[in-house]
Scaffold this active site. Structure first.
Site, PDB file in Angstrom:
ATOM      1  N   HIS A  33       0.757  -1.120  -0.177  1.00 27.07           N
ATOM      2  CA  HIS A  33      -0.005  -0.030   0.007  1.00 27.07           C
ATOM      3  C   HIS A  33       0.842   1.145  -0.218  1.00 27.07           C
ATOM      4  CE1 HIS A  33      -2.879   3.025   0.785  1.00 27.07           C
ATOM      5  NE2 HIS A  33      -2.585   3.271   2.024  1.00 27.07           N
ATOM      6  N   HIS A  59       3.865   7.021   5.200  1.00 24.95           N
ATOM      7  CA  HIS A  59       2.339   7.782   5.675  1.00 24.95           C
ATOM      8  C   HIS A  59       1.718   7.037   6.860  1.00 24.95           C
ATOM      9  CE1 HIS A  59       0.182   5.321   2.910  1.00 24.95           C
ATOM     10  NE2 HIS A  59      -0.822   5.488   3.453  1.00 24.95           N
ATOM     11  N   ASP A  60       1.838   5.949   6.780  1.00 28.45           N
ATOM     12  CA  ASP A  60       1.218   4.899   7.771  1.00 28.45           C
ATOM     13  C   ASP A  60       2.258   4.448   8.998  1.00 28.45           C
ATOM     14  OD1 ASP A  60      -1.353   5.295   6.957  1.00 28.45           O
ATOM     15  OD2 ASP A  60      -1.031   3.346   5.628  1.00 28.45           O
ATOM     16  N   GLU A  63       1.058   5.602  12.591  1.00 34.77           N
ATOM     17  CA  GLU A  63      -0.053   5.211  12.698  1.00 34.77           C
ATOM     18  C   GLU A  63      -0.405   3.782  13.152  1.00 34.77           C
ATOM     19  OE1 GLU A  63      -4.098   5.806   9.996  1.00 34.77           O
ATOM     20  OE2 GLU A  63      -3.010   7.645  10.045  1.00 34.77           O
ATOM     21  N   ASP A  64       0.483   2.814  12.434  1.00 34.06           N
ATOM     22  CA  ASP A  64       0.198   1.481  12.355  1.00 34.06           C
ATOM     23  C   ASP A  64       1.278   0.597  12.918  1.00 34.06           C
ATOM     24  OD1 ASP A  64      -2.249   1.851  11.248  1.00 34.06           O
ATOM     25  OD2 ASP A  64      -1.545   1.602   9.479  1.00 34.06           O
ATOM     26  N   ASP A 120      -3.475   8.325  -1.283  1.00 32.51           N
ATOM     27  CA  ASP A 120      -3.881   7.189  -0.539  1.00 32.51           C
ATOM     28  C   ASP A 120      -5.105   6.647  -0.850  1.00 32.51           C
ATOM     29  OD1 ASP A 120      -3.698   5.591   2.107  1.00 32.51           O
ATOM     30  OD2 ASP A 120      -4.631   7.398   2.934  1.00 32.51           O
TER      31      ASP A 120
END
Length: 182
Positions: A33, A59-60, A63-64, A120
């Site tokens: 992704h 970008h994640d 967050e993840d 995204d």
């Protein structure tokens, strides 16, 4: 030519996401992704700003994964960390509040962060068009949940408009297919 810095960023993102899978039936490696988001920016949006492409890869991660903004700052500097910060949801908030804030904050983001958000959303919507996320049961409720996601994504995209015509046209094509646009 790809820089050593970009490749270190790619390697870092891959390492951080190494044990994660997408929620598609194939359980695709999650790293696909962020790579897709960066690739969409480079190939479809014509973006050659290396910091934007690197931030798309990252970008994640905050967050993840267990990565922190301090880690990104140390490894990749202020500019990239700032972009990642702009596109990162606060996971301490409830899911619906995070979704609401994406709509509210989209128009306020910098142009470079908006590019990442557009790519995204495009990658996620393309995936949702062909895959049913694991845990989403195949029934009327699934159709409603899928449709609600497209409607929400359109509201986020509406706040990002005027950023990149090529990406917006691709998104509008999807929204027209879903009969969300004329």
């Amino acid at each position: 030519m790809t820089s050593a810095r970009f490749m270190k960023c790619l390697q870092y993102a891959a390492q951080q996401h190494r044990n994660q899978r997408r929620k598609d039936p194939q359980e695709t490696p999650y790293i696909n992704h962020p790579i897709n988001v960066s690739t969409i920016l480079a190939t479809e949006a014509g973006i050659d700003d290396e910091a934007v492409l690197m931030a798309a890869l990252l970008h994640d991660v905050v967050e993840d994964t267990d990565a922190t903004f301090a880690d990104l700052e140390r490894l990749f500097g202020d500019d990239i960390t700032g972009l990642v910060r702009e596109v990162t949801d606060d996971k301490s908030l409830e899911k619906m509040e995070r979704k609401r804030l994406q709509i509210v904050n989209a128009p306020k983001a910098s142009r470079r962060a908006k590019l990442i958000k557009l790519a995204d959303k495009l990658d996620n919507l393309r995936d949702l068009q062909v895959n049913t996320p694991t845990g989403w049961t195949e029934n009327l409720q699934l159709q409603e949940r899928r449709e609600a996601y497209f409607v929400w994504a359109q509201r986020v995209v509406d706040g990002l408009r005027g950023t990149n015509a090529a990406l917006e046209e691709q998104l509008d094509h999807i929204f027209r297919q879903r009969q969300l646009l004329d």
